[in-house]
Design an enzyme around this catalytic site. Structure first.
Site, PDB file in Angstrom:
ATOM      1  N   ASP A  66       0.855  -1.195   0.075  1.00  0.00           N
ATOM      2  CA  ASP A  66      -0.078   0.086  -0.095  1.00  0.00           C
ATOM      3  C   ASP A  66       1.016   1.288   0.122  1.00  0.00           C
ATOM      4  O   ASP A  66       1.592   1.210   1.086  1.00  0.00           O
ATOM      5  CB  ASP A  66      -0.655   0.031   1.105  1.00  0.00           C
ATOM      6  CG  ASP A  66      -1.834   1.202   1.373  1.00  0.00           C
ATOM      7  OD1 ASP A  66      -1.688   2.217   0.566  1.00  0.00           O
ATOM      8  OD2 ASP A  66      -2.774   1.102   2.105  1.00  0.00           O
ATOM      9  N   ASN A 116       2.937   3.137 -10.637  1.00  0.00           N
ATOM     10  CA  ASN A 116       1.678   3.225 -11.383  1.00  0.00           C
ATOM     11  C   ASN A 116       0.246   3.359 -10.452  1.00  0.00           C
ATOM     12  O   ASN A 116      -0.615   4.009 -11.012  1.00  0.00           O
ATOM     13  CB  ASN A 116       1.433   1.801 -12.130  1.00  0.00           C
ATOM     14  CG  ASN A 116       0.168   1.598 -12.602  1.00  0.00           C
ATOM     15  OD1 ASN A 116      -0.332   2.202 -13.810  1.00  0.00           O
ATOM     16  ND2 ASN A 116      -0.443   0.853 -12.056  1.00  0.00           N
ATOM     17  N   SER A 152      -0.731  11.607 -16.442  1.00  0.00           N
ATOM     18  CA  SER A 152      -1.793  11.797 -16.903  1.00  0.00           C
ATOM     19  C   SER A 152      -1.771  13.231 -17.754  1.00  0.00           C
ATOM     20  O   SER A 152      -1.081  14.170 -17.319  1.00  0.00           O
ATOM     21  CB  SER A 152      -3.193  11.939 -16.208  1.00  0.00           C
ATOM     22  OG  SER A 152      -4.496  12.095 -17.105  1.00  0.00           O
ATOM     23  N   TYR A 168      -7.119  15.687  -8.970  1.00  0.00           N
ATOM     24  CA  TYR A 168      -6.340  14.803  -9.842  1.00  0.00           C
ATOM     25  C   TYR A 168      -5.437  15.489 -10.861  1.00  0.00           C
ATOM     26  O   TYR A 168      -4.211  15.157 -10.895  1.00  0.00           O
ATOM     27  CB  TYR A 168      -7.632  14.100 -10.801  1.00  0.00           C
ATOM     28  CG  TYR A 168      -6.962  12.705 -11.583  1.00  0.00           C
ATOM     29  CD1 TYR A 168      -6.356  11.554 -10.719  1.00  0.00           C
ATOM     30  CD2 TYR A 168      -6.661  12.974 -13.055  1.00  0.00           C
ATOM     31  CE1 TYR A 168      -5.638  10.738 -11.665  1.00  0.00           C
ATOM     32  CE2 TYR A 168      -6.065  11.822 -13.561  1.00  0.00           C
ATOM     33  CZ  TYR A 168      -5.749  10.722 -13.007  1.00  0.00           C
ATOM     34  OH  TYR A 168      -5.314   9.706 -13.792  1.00  0.00           O
ATOM     35  N   LYS A 191      -1.533  15.058 -10.551  1.00  0.00           N
ATOM     36  CA  LYS A 191      -0.494  14.722 -11.695  1.00  0.00           C
ATOM     37  C   LYS A 191       0.429  15.837 -12.113  1.00  0.00           C
ATOM     38  O   LYS A 191       1.687  15.457 -12.541  1.00  0.00           O
ATOM     39  CB  LYS A 191      -1.236  14.256 -12.828  1.00  0.00           C
ATOM     40  CG  LYS A 191      -2.144  12.892 -12.355  1.00  0.00           C
ATOM     41  CD  LYS A 191      -1.322  11.651 -12.065  1.00  0.00           C
ATOM     42  CE  LYS A 191      -2.199  10.419 -11.894  1.00  0.00           C
ATOM     43  NZ  LYS A 191      -1.588   9.190 -11.716  1.00  0.00           N
ATOM     44  N   VAL A 200      -7.933   4.948 -20.940  1.00  0.00           N
ATOM     45  CA  VAL A 200      -7.834   3.291 -21.308  1.00  0.00           C
ATOM     46  C   VAL A 200      -9.050   2.976 -20.458  1.00  0.00           C
ATOM     47  O   VAL A 200      -9.353   3.201 -19.369  1.00  0.00           O
ATOM     48  CB  VAL A 200      -6.335   3.005 -20.832  1.00  0.00           C
ATOM     49  CG1 VAL A 200      -6.244   1.618 -20.575  1.00  0.00           C
ATOM     50  CG2 VAL A 200      -5.311   3.620 -21.434  1.00  0.00           C
ATOM     51  N   THR A 228     -10.174   0.929 -18.186  1.00  0.00           N
ATOM     52  CA  THR A 228     -10.140   0.088 -16.799  1.00  0.00           C
ATOM     53  C   THR A 228     -11.235   0.503 -15.827  1.00  0.00           C
ATOM     54  O   THR A 228     -11.961   1.499 -16.370  1.00  0.00           O
ATOM     55  CB  THR A 228      -8.609   0.657 -16.352  1.00  0.00           C
ATOM     56  OG1 THR A 228      -8.550   1.809 -15.951  1.00  0.00           O
ATOM     57  CG2 THR A 228      -7.436   0.518 -17.310  1.00  0.00           C
TER      58      THR A 228
HETATM   59  N1  LIG Z   1      -7.217   4.500 -17.094  1.00  0.00           N
HETATM   60  C1  LIG Z   1      -6.912   5.773 -17.525  1.00  0.00           C
HETATM   61  O1  LIG Z   1      -7.501   6.175 -18.477  1.00  0.00           O
HETATM   62  C2  LIG Z   1      -5.882   6.719 -16.974  1.00  0.00           C
HETATM   63  C3  LIG Z   1      -5.237   7.547 -17.707  1.00  0.00           C
HETATM   64  C4  LIG Z   1      -4.377   8.302 -17.334  1.00  0.00           C
HETATM   65  C5  LIG Z   1      -3.628   7.959 -16.085  1.00  0.00           C
HETATM   66  N2  LIG Z   1      -3.878   7.097 -15.679  1.00  0.00           N
HETATM   67  C6  LIG Z   1      -3.201   6.555 -14.413  1.00  0.00           C
HETATM   68  O2  LIG Z   1      -2.633   5.185 -14.740  1.00  0.00           O
HETATM   69  C7  LIG Z   1      -2.683   4.610 -13.386  1.00  0.00           C
HETATM   70  C8  LIG Z   1      -3.429   3.251 -13.426  1.00  0.00           C
HETATM   71  O3  LIG Z   1      -4.649   3.350 -13.438  1.00  0.00           O
HETATM   72  P1  LIG Z   1      -5.582   2.200 -14.048  1.00  0.00           P
HETATM   73  O4  LIG Z   1      -6.663   3.010 -15.112  1.00  0.00           O
HETATM   74  O5  LIG Z   1      -5.064   1.025 -14.313  1.00  0.00           O
HETATM   75  O6  LIG Z   1      -6.573   2.384 -12.744  1.00  0.00           O
HETATM   76  P2  LIG Z   1      -7.309   1.310 -11.761  1.00  0.00           P
HETATM   77  O7  LIG Z   1      -7.572   0.019 -12.799  1.00  0.00           O
HETATM   78  O8  LIG Z   1      -8.393   1.819 -10.998  1.00  0.00           O
HETATM   79  O9  LIG Z   1      -6.137   0.608 -10.869  1.00  0.00           O
HETATM   80  C9  LIG Z   1      -5.359   1.234  -9.836  1.00  0.00           C
HETATM   81  C10 LIG Z   1      -4.574   0.446  -9.301  1.00  0.00           C
HETATM   82  O10 LIG Z   1      -3.723   1.369  -8.219  1.00  0.00           O
HETATM   83  C11 LIG Z   1      -4.049   0.612  -7.134  1.00  0.00           C
HETATM   84  N3  LIG Z   1      -3.931   1.635  -6.020  1.00  0.00           N
HETATM   85  C12 LIG Z   1      -4.701   2.559  -5.397  1.00  0.00           C
HETATM   86  N4  LIG Z   1      -4.469   3.289  -4.505  1.00  0.00           N
HETATM   87  C13 LIG Z   1      -3.280   2.507  -3.995  1.00  0.00           C
HETATM   88  C14 LIG Z   1      -2.394   2.759  -2.789  1.00  0.00           C
HETATM   89  N5  LIG Z   1      -2.785   3.416  -1.759  1.00  0.00           N
HETATM   90  N6  LIG Z   1      -1.514   1.675  -2.553  1.00  0.00           N
HETATM   91  C15 LIG Z   1      -1.209   0.601  -3.658  1.00  0.00           C
HETATM   92  N7  LIG Z   1      -1.960   0.579  -4.703  1.00  0.00           N
HETATM   93  C16 LIG Z   1      -3.064   1.401  -5.115  1.00  0.00           C
HETATM   94  C17 LIG Z   1      -5.281  -0.126  -7.192  1.00  0.00           C
HETATM   95  O11 LIG Z   1      -5.083  -1.071  -6.100  1.00  0.00           O
HETATM   96  P3  LIG Z   1      -6.722  -1.901  -5.591  1.00  0.00           P
HETATM   97  O12 LIG Z   1      -6.840  -3.115  -6.481  1.00  0.00           O
HETATM   98  O13 LIG Z   1      -6.115  -2.415  -4.221  1.00  0.00           O
HETATM   99  O14 LIG Z   1      -7.589  -0.924  -5.529  1.00  0.00           O
HETATM  100  C18 LIG Z   1      -5.218  -0.893  -8.741  1.00  0.00           C
HETATM  101  O15 LIG Z   1      -4.216  -1.812  -8.607  1.00  0.00           O
HETATM  102  C19 LIG Z   1      -3.249   5.554 -12.210  1.00  0.00           C
HETATM  103  O16 LIG Z   1      -1.955   6.159 -11.753  1.00  0.00           O
HETATM  104  C20 LIG Z   1      -4.098   6.535 -13.036  1.00  0.00           C
HETATM  105  O17 LIG Z   1      -4.060   7.751 -12.543  1.00  0.00           O
HETATM  106  C21 LIG Z   1      -4.987   6.046 -16.326  1.00  0.00           C
END
Ligand SMILES: NC(=O)c1ccc[n+]([C@@H]2O[C@H](COP(=O)([O-])OP(=O)(O)OC[C@H]3O[C@@H](n4cnc5c(N)ncnc54)[C@H](OP(=O)(O)O)[C@@H]3O)[C@@H](O)[C@H]2O)c1
Length: 237
Positions: A61, A88, A137, A160, A164, A193, A195
């Site tokens: 964490d 990440n 981001s 957010y 970032k 993306v 997710t």
């Molecule tokens: N998806 C997009 O369109 C997008 C666009 C720009 C940037 N991003 C960035 O890409 C990264 C990954 O995003 P994603 O879309 O894959 O999001 P996601 O599917 O919501 O996954 C987020 C991940 O971060 C973990 N997490 C959150 N808080 C945490 C903490 N305190 N300690 C450890 N792990 C933690 C979550 O763990 P749990 O499973 O335990 O919750 C999960 O594994 C993020 O930094 C996000 O800001 C995403």
């Protein structure tokens, strides 16, 4: 001890983190999935092992001082090294816009990154090719927001964006502090993306979204540092 390149991906149990770990594993790295709930990390690592990859999980964490304090000894005793850190793990808290939202967002997206990075920096400095990737981001690109506000109005979330942008500031400052060492530090924008965070309307697959971070995690010695990328193109701060 291992002679293979070792990578840690935070938030590696699902979403972009899991796919980044998969693609790094496919390049022959040992991949460690940081997961705040270890059983979820174990399930994800087992799925990668079933694909023939060298994967395991660690409890992480990024808001836990105890989890972070245990990391350096874990890498030294298990592998004798750490070469790649992909910061990440992150949150986007859309439900409110208040001080508490800022605090919780910064805890994961900024302070968590700083704490994990500083704990692991001695190991990364020992690597012949240390690479740090901060998963940012385009919503943290102040120039882009200022020049094209209409593109992002539906996504705008002050906490957010500020988190970032702060993360990007950390990328630049750390890269400059590490100038003259082999360690490279860059920010990645994965794209919008599909997710849990990005939602079902996002146009990009996780496979495509992971590629920017993977490219930055595998930069050659002559590659850039202290910059912000999306799919091989530089983004403005
Ligand atoms: N998806 C997009 O369109 C997008 C666009 C720009 C940037 N991003 C960035 O890409 C990264 C990954 O995003 P994603 O879309 O894959 O999001 P996601 O599917 O919501 O996954 C987020 C991940 O971060 C973990 N997490 C959150 N808080 C945490 C903490 N305190 N300690 C450890 N792990 C933690 C979550 O763990 P749990 O499973 O335990 O919750 C999960 O594994 C993020 O930094 C996000 O800001 C995403």
């Amino acid at each position: 001890m291992t002679t293979k390149t070792v990578a840690l991906v935070t938030g590696g149990n699902r979403g972009l983190g899991l796919e980044i770990a998969r693609q790094l594993g496919q390049q022959g790295m040992v991949v460690v999935l940081g997961a705040r709930e270890l059983p979820k990390g174990e399930v994800a690592a087992e799925a990668l092992r079933a694909e023939g990859l060298d994967a395991r999980a660690v409890k992480l964490d990024v808001a836990s001082e105890r989890d972070i304090a245990a990391l350096p000894a874990f890498f030294r005793t298990t592998f004798g090294r750490l070469d790649v850190l992909v910061n990440n793990a992150g949150v986007a808290l859309w439900e409110a816009d208040d001080l508490d939202t800022f605090r919780r967002t910064f805890e994961a997206n900024v302070f968590g990154v700083v704490a994990v990075t500083y704990a692991l920096l001695p190991l990364l400095k020992d690597s012949p090719a240390g690479r740090i990737v901060n998963q940012s981001s385009i919503l943290g690109s102040l120039t882009t927001l200022e020049q094209t506000p209409e593109m992002f109005s539906t996504f705008l979330q002050p906490a957010y964006t500020a988190s970032k942008a702060a993360l990007n500031g950390f990328t630049v400052a750390l890269a400059q502090k590490l100038a003259g060492t082999p360690v490279k530090v860059n920010s990645a924008h994965p794209g919008w993306v599909r997710t849990d965070l990005g939602g079902s309307k996002a146009p990009m697959t996780v496979e495509a979204g992971a590629r920017t971070a993977v490219m930055l995690a595998t930069l050659p010695a002559e590659g850039p540092t202290g910059q912000f990328f999306h799919q091989g193109e530089r983004l403005p701060w």
